[in-house]
Scaffold this active site. Structure first.
Site, PDB file in Angstrom:
ATOM      1  N   LYS A 184       0.903  -1.107  -0.061  1.00 34.11           N
ATOM      2  CA  LYS A 184       0.168  -0.015  -0.059  1.00 34.11           C
ATOM      3  C   LYS A 184       0.889   1.193   0.145  1.00 34.11           C
ATOM      4  O   LYS A 184       1.732   1.279   0.913  1.00 34.11           O
ATOM      5  CB  LYS A 184      -0.725  -0.013   1.234  1.00 34.11           C
ATOM      6  CG  LYS A 184      -1.796   1.297   1.503  1.00 34.11           C
ATOM      7  CD  LYS A 184      -3.071   0.974   0.506  1.00 34.11           C
ATOM      8  CE  LYS A 184      -3.778   2.210   0.183  1.00 34.11           C
ATOM      9  NZ  LYS A 184      -3.336   2.751  -1.043  1.00 34.11           N
ATOM     10  N   GLN A 241       7.120   3.919   3.996  1.00 38.08           N
ATOM     11  CA  GLN A 241       5.910   3.453   3.847  1.00 38.08           C
ATOM     12  C   GLN A 241       5.526   2.505   4.688  1.00 38.08           C
ATOM     13  O   GLN A 241       4.619   1.896   5.455  1.00 38.08           O
ATOM     14  CB  GLN A 241       5.326   3.405   2.402  1.00 38.08           C
ATOM     15  CG  GLN A 241       3.851   3.437   2.319  1.00 38.08           C
ATOM     16  CD  GLN A 241       3.360   5.135   2.361  1.00 38.08           C
ATOM     17  OE1 GLN A 241       3.738   5.865   1.525  1.00 38.08           O
ATOM     18  NE2 GLN A 241       2.400   5.057   2.927  1.00 38.08           N
ATOM     19  N   ASN A 297      -2.046  19.315  -1.861  1.00 38.90           N
ATOM     20  CA  ASN A 297      -3.095  18.430  -0.870  1.00 38.90           C
ATOM     21  C   ASN A 297      -2.867  18.724   0.619  1.00 38.90           C
ATOM     22  O   ASN A 297      -3.567  18.834   1.441  1.00 38.90           O
ATOM     23  CB  ASN A 297      -3.357  17.070  -1.335  1.00 38.90           C
ATOM     24  CG  ASN A 297      -3.895  16.247  -0.542  1.00 38.90           C
ATOM     25  OD1 ASN A 297      -3.625  15.644   0.581  1.00 38.90           O
ATOM     26  ND2 ASN A 297      -5.179  16.017  -0.916  1.00 38.90           N
ATOM     27  N   LYS A 324       5.467   1.682  -2.891  1.00 44.91           N
ATOM     28  CA  LYS A 324       5.398   3.021  -3.607  1.00 44.91           C
ATOM     29  C   LYS A 324       5.862   3.018  -4.959  1.00 44.91           C
ATOM     30  O   LYS A 324       6.396   1.935  -5.505  1.00 44.91           O
ATOM     31  CB  LYS A 324       6.621   3.999  -2.922  1.00 44.91           C
ATOM     32  CG  LYS A 324       6.175   5.478  -2.942  1.00 44.91           C
ATOM     33  CD  LYS A 324       5.220   6.124  -1.900  1.00 44.91           C
ATOM     34  CE  LYS A 324       4.822   7.303  -2.323  1.00 44.91           C
ATOM     35  NZ  LYS A 324       4.290   8.032  -1.369  1.00 44.91           N
ATOM     36  N   GLY A 354      -2.516   8.343  -4.301  1.00 41.35           N
ATOM     37  CA  GLY A 354      -1.965   9.594  -4.884  1.00 41.35           C
ATOM     38  C   GLY A 354      -0.615   9.846  -4.061  1.00 41.35           C
ATOM     39  O   GLY A 354      -0.500   9.200  -3.014  1.00 41.35           O
ATOM     40  N   ASP A 355      -0.011  10.868  -4.634  1.00 41.49           N
ATOM     41  CA  ASP A 355       1.282  11.441  -3.901  1.00 41.49           C
ATOM     42  C   ASP A 355       1.333  12.888  -4.660  1.00 41.49           C
ATOM     43  O   ASP A 355       0.534  13.282  -5.260  1.00 41.49           O
ATOM     44  CB  ASP A 355       2.333  10.312  -3.807  1.00 41.49           C
ATOM     45  CG  ASP A 355       3.353  11.025  -2.725  1.00 41.49           C
ATOM     46  OD1 ASP A 355       3.436  10.619  -1.633  1.00 41.49           O
ATOM     47  OD2 ASP A 355       4.454  11.400  -3.185  1.00 41.49           O
ATOM     48  N   THR A 385      -4.538  13.665   5.082  1.00 37.78           N
ATOM     49  CA  THR A 385      -2.915  13.850   5.492  1.00 37.78           C
ATOM     50  C   THR A 385      -2.536  15.087   6.482  1.00 37.78           C
ATOM     51  O   THR A 385      -1.962  15.189   7.421  1.00 37.78           O
ATOM     52  CB  THR A 385      -2.109  13.791   4.428  1.00 37.78           C
ATOM     53  OG1 THR A 385      -2.486  12.670   3.527  1.00 37.78           O
ATOM     54  CG2 THR A 385      -0.629  13.732   4.662  1.00 37.78           C
ATOM     55  N   LYS A 407       5.385   3.522   8.457  1.00 37.17           N
ATOM     56  CA  LYS A 407       4.051   4.191   8.493  1.00 37.17           C
ATOM     57  C   LYS A 407       2.949   3.431   8.804  1.00 37.17           C
ATOM     58  O   LYS A 407       2.063   3.478   9.423  1.00 37.17           O
ATOM     59  CB  LYS A 407       4.370   5.232   7.467  1.00 37.17           C
ATOM     60  CG  LYS A 407       3.214   6.241   7.490  1.00 37.17           C
ATOM     61  CD  LYS A 407       2.738   6.776   6.239  1.00 37.17           C
ATOM     62  CE  LYS A 407       4.027   7.519   5.592  1.00 37.17           C
ATOM     63  NZ  LYS A 407       3.810   8.482   4.504  1.00 37.17           N
ATOM     64  N   SER A 452      -6.718   5.721   3.871  1.00 36.94           N
ATOM     65  CA  SER A 452      -6.999   4.966   2.715  1.00 36.94           C
ATOM     66  C   SER A 452      -7.295   3.578   2.788  1.00 36.94           C
ATOM     67  O   SER A 452      -8.188   2.829   2.377  1.00 36.94           O
ATOM     68  CB  SER A 452      -5.353   5.070   1.808  1.00 36.94           C
ATOM     69  OG  SER A 452      -5.331   6.252   1.101  1.00 36.94           O
TER      70      SER A 452
HETATM   71  P1  NDP Z   1       0.940  17.844  -4.244  1.00 36.09           P
HETATM   72  O1  NDP Z   1       1.331  17.470  -5.707  1.00 36.09           O
HETATM   73  O2  NDP Z   1      -0.439  18.023  -4.008  1.00 36.09           O
HETATM   74  O3  NDP Z   1       1.653  19.131  -3.778  1.00 36.09           O
HETATM   75  C1  NDP Z   1       2.815  19.319  -3.466  1.00 36.09           C
HETATM   76  C2  NDP Z   1       3.185  20.716  -3.009  1.00 36.09           C
HETATM   77  O4  NDP Z   1       4.694  20.682  -2.816  1.00 36.09           O
HETATM   78  C3  NDP Z   1       3.135  21.796  -4.149  1.00 36.09           C
HETATM   79  O5  NDP Z   1       2.763  22.781  -3.692  1.00 36.09           O
HETATM   80  C4  NDP Z   1       4.436  21.604  -4.871  1.00 36.09           C
HETATM   81  O6  NDP Z   1       4.950  23.086  -5.667  1.00 36.09           O
HETATM   82  C5  NDP Z   1       5.267  21.289  -3.624  1.00 36.09           C
HETATM   83  N1  NDP Z   1       6.490  20.646  -4.222  1.00 36.09           N
HETATM   84  C6  NDP Z   1       6.711  19.452  -4.938  1.00 36.09           C
HETATM   85  N2  NDP Z   1       7.953  19.214  -5.080  1.00 36.09           N
HETATM   86  C7  NDP Z   1       8.744  20.317  -4.644  1.00 36.09           C
HETATM   87  C8  NDP Z   1      10.213  20.650  -4.674  1.00 36.09           C
HETATM   88  N3  NDP Z   1      11.004  19.731  -5.274  1.00 36.09           N
HETATM   89  N4  NDP Z   1      10.463  21.785  -4.298  1.00 36.09           N
HETATM   90  C9  NDP Z   1       9.538  22.571  -3.810  1.00 36.09           C
HETATM   91  N5  NDP Z   1       8.403  22.383  -3.696  1.00 36.09           N
HETATM   92  C10 NDP Z   1       7.900  21.156  -4.198  1.00 36.09           C
HETATM   93  O7  NDP Z   1       1.549  16.752  -3.262  1.00 36.09           O
HETATM   94  P2  NDP Z   1       0.867  16.592  -1.753  1.00 36.09           P
HETATM   95  O8  NDP Z   1       0.491  17.664  -0.966  1.00 36.09           O
HETATM   96  O9  NDP Z   1       0.191  15.262  -1.785  1.00 36.09           O
HETATM   97  O10 NDP Z   1       2.521  15.828  -1.016  1.00 36.09           O
HETATM   98  C11 NDP Z   1       3.196  16.654  -0.383  1.00 36.09           C
HETATM   99  C12 NDP Z   1       4.319  15.893   0.353  1.00 36.09           C
HETATM  100  O11 NDP Z   1       3.398  15.169   1.181  1.00 36.09           O
HETATM  101  C13 NDP Z   1       5.047  14.837  -0.042  1.00 36.09           C
HETATM  102  O12 NDP Z   1       6.246  14.516   0.516  1.00 36.09           O
HETATM  103  C14 NDP Z   1       4.081  13.452  -0.117  1.00 36.09           C
HETATM  104  O13 NDP Z   1       5.093  12.287  -0.272  1.00 36.09           O
HETATM  105  C15 NDP Z   1       3.676  13.613   1.282  1.00 36.09           C
HETATM  106  N6  NDP Z   1       2.447  12.777   1.679  1.00 36.09           N
HETATM  107  C16 NDP Z   1       1.436  12.951   0.879  1.00 36.09           C
HETATM  108  C17 NDP Z   1       0.178  12.296   1.293  1.00 36.09           C
HETATM  109  C18 NDP Z   1      -1.099  12.347   0.436  1.00 36.09           C
HETATM  110  O14 NDP Z   1      -1.912  11.687   0.955  1.00 36.09           O
HETATM  111  N7  NDP Z   1      -1.417  13.192  -0.592  1.00 36.09           N
HETATM  112  C19 NDP Z   1       0.325  11.202   2.430  1.00 36.09           C
HETATM  113  C20 NDP Z   1       1.521  11.242   2.956  1.00 36.09           C
HETATM  114  C21 NDP Z   1       2.538  12.289   2.924  1.00 36.09           C
HETATM  115  P3  NDP Z   1       4.675  22.830  -7.179  1.00 36.09           P
HETATM  116  O15 NDP Z   1       3.207  22.842  -7.454  1.00 36.09           O
HETATM  117  O16 NDP Z   1       5.317  24.277  -7.671  1.00 36.09           O
HETATM  118  O17 NDP Z   1       5.578  21.786  -7.555  1.00 36.09           O
HETATM  119  O1  2IT Z   2       3.076   8.877   1.435  1.00 35.05           O
HETATM  120  C1  2IT Z   2       1.791   8.672   1.800  1.00 35.05           C
HETATM  121  O2  2IT Z   2       1.430   8.032   2.627  1.00 35.05           O
HETATM  122  C2  2IT Z   2       1.100   8.598   0.650  1.00 35.05           C
HETATM  123  N1  2IT Z   2       1.248   9.080  -0.403  1.00 35.05           N
HETATM  124  C3  2IT Z   2      -0.464   8.091   0.723  1.00 35.05           C
HETATM  125  C4  2IT Z   2      -0.370   6.574   0.527  1.00 35.05           C
HETATM  126  C5  2IT Z   2      -1.690   6.025   0.422  1.00 35.05           C
HETATM  127  O3  2IT Z   2      -1.764   4.997   0.006  1.00 35.05           O
HETATM  128  O4  2IT Z   2      -2.947   6.469   0.863  1.00 35.05           O
END
Ligand code: NDP
Ligand code: 2IT
Length: 451
Positions: A93, A114, A244, A129, A168-169, A213, A117, A383
């Protein structure tokens, strides 16, 4: 390697040698190994059974070509990845990331994190992943759809609601999940709703998954603050990112009375001393999909934009910091600045956003520090709740789902804190999360034999 137990040093050295050129993966393994000395002292048979070596070796790694045709009719190629890391506790997952920086080392670091976690959630999910070096920026809807369909045309044979369940991520949200699920359904000729999570409510998604998240990290950070009789109320908070995780962290922090004064994207950061206007931020980032500088332009008085390279968001004085963009975005220098400015708590919304030096600085200064594998587990936990609703052909209300999420985050917090106490490091959530997550997986692996 000086913080690593000498019995573990050869294991880490071998991981580095066998996975050359994958610094993020080395970093994630190193960080977990730093915590495991005390565990092997209590359970020497973990070493005899090569449990640590086995946990560091993915069960299966899939790398594939993703051909697709752009709007000009030109063929394009990207690389796809899925690392099925560990299935001792349940089906693999974990999310899919679309970002040009994606490579096998990044996917392995994320998959490794992961495992622990997912174990911390207490729910029956293994760790995996995946993703691609595809850059979604500037692509049309048709290009995104064709890319997702091509990716799934290869990946579908490796998935299944009992086998491997993506989500997603970075760069993968509702729209992409829809195209991916649609192609899976077509190829498999099965309506297997639980094969992917983060779906829209219209076809089997869970309420509160989108928010989970960011909400979860806010619940976790609130629980840490409460151990010091503190709260979000009236606090200045900085959240990096504007995706997100960041947006829903801002929403929840505001509902707890905190004032979020800054957020960012990869082009820079905005400061709004009156507190981030969430509807305006959502309009710019979700509906119009524009750069963060637009926020300052439209908000006018009180807000300003600082472009990338012209300063760090972590220089802003705040009491709570929630890095929610990407790995290694908060350096040792940034951490020292936060400490100087009187930060009380740091909750990692992103995966591994603090560099090892930053983590050392924060822990040494006795700042409340919630590591990502605990603090951001609310997304994957929800999830798993989505999989549960799909399996029972049921759907829960937003309130019911959020209540489960809040309870899970409190449980993770308490379990990490109790484990840290038990291993002689009260208040050390890094040690608590690593040991608590590891022990759950290792115990299951031990019972399943050498497989
Ligand atoms: P999104 O794609 O929704 O948003 C990512 C954000 O981070 C955007 O604002 C993006 O800016 C910025 N960003 C991404 N890469 C970079 C970079 N290299 N340098 C600077 N800014 C950056 O992703 P999420 O919000 O889903 O994910 C954010 C973090 O949270 C990640 O580390 C992800 O692994 C983690 N995460 C996400 C989960 C989920 O459920 N979605 C669960 C647990 C962890 P820009 O648009 O300019 O690229
Ligand atoms: O980093 C993470 O935990 C995620 N992007 C969510 C993974 C999931 O299966 O919901």
């Amino acid at each position: 390697m000086n913080n690593i137990d000498e019995k573990l040093q050869p294991i880490l050295a071998k991981v580095v040698q066998r996975n050359a050129g994958e610094p993020e993966f080395h970093q994630a393994v190193h960080e977990v190994m730093e915590s495991l000395g005390r565990v092997i002292a209590k359970n020497p048979d973990y070493l005899e059974q090569a449990l640590i070596e086995r946990i560091c070796e993915p069960e299966r790694q899939i790398i594939f070509r993703i051909p697709w045709v752009d709007d000009q009719g030109k063929a394009q190629i990207n690389r796809g990845f899925r690392v099925q890391f560990n299935s001792a506790l349940g089906p693999y997952k974990g999310g899919l990331r679309f970002h040009p920086s994606v490579n096998i080392g990044i996917i392995k670091f994320l998959g490794f994190e992961q495992i622990f976690k997912n174990a911390l959630t207490g729910l029956p999910i293994g760790g995996g992943k995946g993703g691609s070096d595809f850059d979604p920026k500037g692509k049309s809807d048709g290009e995104i759809m064709r890319f997702c369909q091509s990716l799934m045309t290869e990946l579908f044979r490796h998935l299944g609601e009992q086998t491997d369940v993506p989500a997603g991520d970075i760069g993968v949200g509702r729209r992409e999940i829809g195209y991916l699920f649609g192609q899976y359904k077509r190829l498999s000729n099965r309506y297997e709703a639980g094969v992917i999570t983060g779906k829209a409510i219209a076809y089997g998604g869970s309420r509160a998954r989108t928010e989970a998240t960011g909400f979860g990290n806010t619940y976790f950070t609130k629980a840490m603050l409460e151990t010091r009789k503190s709260s979000f109320d009236g606090k200045r908070v900085v959240v990096s990112g504007a995706g997100n995780v960041a947006i829903h962290s801002i929403e929840k922090v505001q509902s707890f009375g905190g004032k979020v004064i800054a957020c960012s994207d990869s082009s820079g950061y905005v400061v709004d001393e009156t507190g981030i206007d969430l509807p305006l931020l959502q309009e710019i980032k979700i509906i119009r999909q524009e750069r963060i500088s637009e926020y300052a332009r439209l908000k006018g008085a009180g807000a300003h934009f600082v472009p990338i390279g012209k300063g760090s968001i972590w220089d802003l004085p705040c009491q709570v910091a929630m890095p929610s963009a990407t790995q290694n975005e908060l350096s040792g220098r940034d951490a020292r600045k936060l400490v100087q400015n009187g930060v009380e708590a740091v909750g990692e919304g992103a995966n591994m956003p603090c560099t090892p030096e930053a983590v050392r600085v924060l822990r040494k200064a006795n700042i409340l520090f919630g590591p990502g594998k605990a603090a951001n587990a609310g997304g994957v936990a929800t999830s798993a709740l989505e999989m549960q609703q799909n399996a029972s052909r049921d759907r829960w209300s937003f309130e019911q789902t959020e209540e489960r999420l809040a309870q899970i985050m409190q449980n993770i917090h308490d379990h990490c804190a109790e484990t840290a106490d038990e291993f002689g490091a009260p208040g050390d959530y890094v040690l608590g999360a690593n040991i608590a997550g590891f022990v759950r997986v290792a115990e299951a692996m031990r019972m399943l034999g050498v497989i």
